[in-house]
Write a protein that holds these residues in place. Sequence first.
Motif, mmCIF file in Angstrom:
data_model
loop_
_atom_site.group_PDB
_atom_site.id
_atom_site.type_symbol
_atom_site.label_atom_id
_atom_site.label_comp_id
_atom_site.label_asym_id
_atom_site.label_seq_id
_atom_site.Cartn_x
_atom_site.Cartn_y
_atom_site.Cartn_z
ATOM 1 N N GLY A 1 0.814 -1.208 0.000
ATOM 2 C CA GLY A 1 0.000 0.000 0.000
ATOM 3 C C GLY A 1 0.849 1.260 0.000
ATOM 4 O O GLY A 1 2.021 1.242 0.374
ATOM 5 N N SER A 2 0.248 2.351 -0.418
ATOM 6 C CA SER A 2 0.940 3.631 -0.435
ATOM 7 C C SER A 2 0.813 4.300 0.930
ATOM 8 O O SER A 2 -0.246 4.272 1.558
ATOM 9 C CB SER A 2 0.347 4.545 -1.499
ATOM 10 N N ILE A 3 1.907 4.896 1.395
ATOM 11 C CA ILE A 3 1.867 5.648 2.650
ATOM 12 C C ILE A 3 2.163 7.132 2.401
ATOM 13 O O ILE A 3 2.355 7.892 3.346
ATOM 14 C CB ILE A 3 2.856 5.070 3.682
ATOM 15 N N ARG A 4 2.183 7.520 1.148
ATOM 16 C CA ARG A 4 2.489 8.906 0.807
ATOM 17 C C ARG A 4 1.290 9.799 1.106
ATOM 18 O O ARG A 4 0.163 9.519 0.702
ATOM 19 C CB ARG A 4 2.856 9.037 -0.666
ATOM 20 N N VAL A 5 1.541 10.876 1.820
ATOM 21 C CA VAL A 5 0.486 11.835 2.160
ATOM 22 C C VAL A 5 0.445 12.911 1.074
ATOM 23 O O VAL A 5 1.470 13.544 0.792
ATOM 24 C CB VAL A 5 0.751 12.495 3.525
ATOM 25 N N PRO A 6 -0.707 13.132 0.438
ATOM 26 C CA PRO A 6 -0.805 14.221 -0.538
ATOM 27 C C PRO A 6 -0.400 15.553 0.086
ATOM 28 O O PRO A 6 -0.754 15.838 1.242
ATOM 29 C CB PRO A 6 -2.295 14.213 -0.929
ATOM 30 N N ARG A 7 0.339 16.366 -0.660
ATOM 31 C CA ARG A 7 0.863 17.615 -0.115
ATOM 32 C C ARG A 7 -0.232 18.498 0.455
ATOM 33 O O ARG A 7 -0.050 19.156 1.486
ATOM 34 C CB ARG A 7 1.632 18.363 -1.214
ATOM 35 N N SER A 8 -1.377 18.500 -0.192
ATOM 36 C CA SER A 8 -2.466 19.380 0.249
ATOM 37 C C SER A 8 -3.170 18.876 1.507
ATOM 38 O O SER A 8 -4.010 19.576 2.079
ATOM 39 C CB SER A 8 -3.503 19.527 -0.866
ATOM 40 N N ARG A 9 -2.845 17.650 1.958
ATOM 41 C CA ARG A 9 -3.552 17.057 3.090
ATOM 42 C C ARG A 9 -2.743 17.036 4.386
ATOM 43 O O ARG A 9 -3.212 16.516 5.395
ATOM 44 C CB ARG A 9 -3.992 15.626 2.731
ATOM 45 N N TRP A 10 -1.525 17.578 4.380
ATOM 46 C CA TRP A 10 -0.717 17.572 5.593
ATOM 47 C C TRP A 10 -1.364 18.396 6.703
ATOM 48 O O TRP A 10 -1.281 18.047 7.883
ATOM 49 C CB TRP A 10 0.691 18.093 5.306
ATOM 50 N N GLY A 11 -2.023 19.500 6.349
ATOM 51 C CA GLY A 11 -2.697 20.311 7.357
ATOM 52 C C GLY A 11 -3.820 19.548 8.027
ATOM 53 O O GLY A 11 -3.984 19.603 9.254
ATOM 54 N N ARG A 12 -4.602 18.829 7.227
ATOM 55 C CA ARG A 12 -5.679 18.018 7.790
ATOM 56 C C ARG A 12 -5.118 16.924 8.696
ATOM 57 O O ARG A 12 -5.652 16.659 9.784
ATOM 58 C CB ARG A 12 -6.507 17.384 6.669
ATOM 59 N N LEU A 13 -4.058 16.284 8.233
ATOM 60 C CA LEU A 13 -3.442 15.227 9.025
ATOM 61 C C LEU A 13 -2.942 15.772 10.365
ATOM 62 O O LEU A 13 -3.104 15.132 11.410
ATOM 63 C CB LEU A 13 -2.290 14.593 8.237
ATOM 64 N N ALA A 14 -2.351 16.956 10.338
ATOM 65 C CA ALA A 14 -1.860 17.566 11.576
ATOM 66 C C ALA A 14 -3.007 17.865 12.533
ATOM 67 O O ALA A 14 -2.889 17.662 13.758
ATOM 68 C CB ALA A 14 -1.096 18.849 11.254
ATOM 69 N N LEU A 15 -4.148 18.316 12.017
ATOM 70 C CA LEU A 15 -5.275 18.677 12.865
ATOM 71 C C LEU A 15 -5.908 17.444 13.509
ATOM 72 O O LEU A 15 -6.214 17.445 14.711
ATOM 73 C CB LEU A 15 -6.320 19.442 12.046
ATOM 74 N N VAL A 16 -6.116 16.376 12.721
ATOM 75 C CA VAL A 16 -6.709 15.171 13.311
ATOM 76 C C VAL A 16 -5.731 14.501 14.272
ATOM 77 O O VAL A 16 -6.140 13.854 15.246
ATOM 78 C CB VAL A 16 -7.171 14.178 12.217
#
Length: 298
Positions: free
Chosen positions: A66-81
């Motif tokens: 599986g891919s574990i790459r985080v889309p660049r535009s989603r790092w902010g969302r990932l940080a918040l959750v």
Amino acid sequence: MSLPTSSFERLPRQGLLLLAALALGWGFNWPVMKVVLSEVPPLYFRGSCLLLGGLGILAIARAGGGSIRVPRSRWGRLALVTLTNIVGWNVLAIYGVGLLPSGRAALLGYTMPLWSVLLSVWLLGERLTAGRIVALLLGLAGVGVLMGDSLEGMLRAPVGVACMVGAAWSWALGVVLLKRLPVGLSTTALTGWMMVLGGLPMLAVALPLETSRLAWPSFWPAFGVSYNVFVAFMFCYWAWNRIVLMVPVAVSSLSSLVTPLIGVLGGALILGEQPGWREGVAALLILAAVGAVSLKRS
């Protein structure tokens, strides 16, 4: 590929099996944490478990192709959750459980469904049906029965109470944000990244604050650390995120009420806390609440 959210209105068979395993894994971890904290500083304990568990989950995801790459535009969302689900919950809960009896700390932490159900109506537009209201009242009544006459003892440790209520609120907001702000990762990769990103700042803060208290733990606290890495974090966090993304917030949150019941029973088995009639009444109320939102109607 990310898992579709809210695929079911109620927990399917797979979800019920995950819920049972999750309740056992997290429920018994409350007294286990109490044992670990007797010898391991809290931030080092939680931060190292998160980091090791997260790296392990990402390795499993990668090994499975599986891919574990985080889309660049989603790092902010990932940080918040991560901030709400991992950092806020774990930091406040670990200090709360150090100041309160383990079973009672678990009960305060699992007032989370009250906040998450209300937040889901506001932020997600979920329907607050009569069935969900009844289930919420049954579940909170079960938690209240378990608290019983220990409420006076809790009030003598107001900082511990504040930590656990704050932890519950942070977790509730995090559950809602997982649905509101999809990151676009598989459940496994999402869980791994949340744990890694949550563990790093805890360890960074632990370095100046807790290094002087750090020592190699004896057998049972060391066993508790291993239990946390492999069971409470790697498996249980993955199972919880899977359930959250599978059903509406009200269903997943109310289903989690089984866990503090196991936590109280675990405290009796591991720490010698004696259960009584309250545990029996609470079990009936909590199981009725979980059944009301989790079991499929025929």
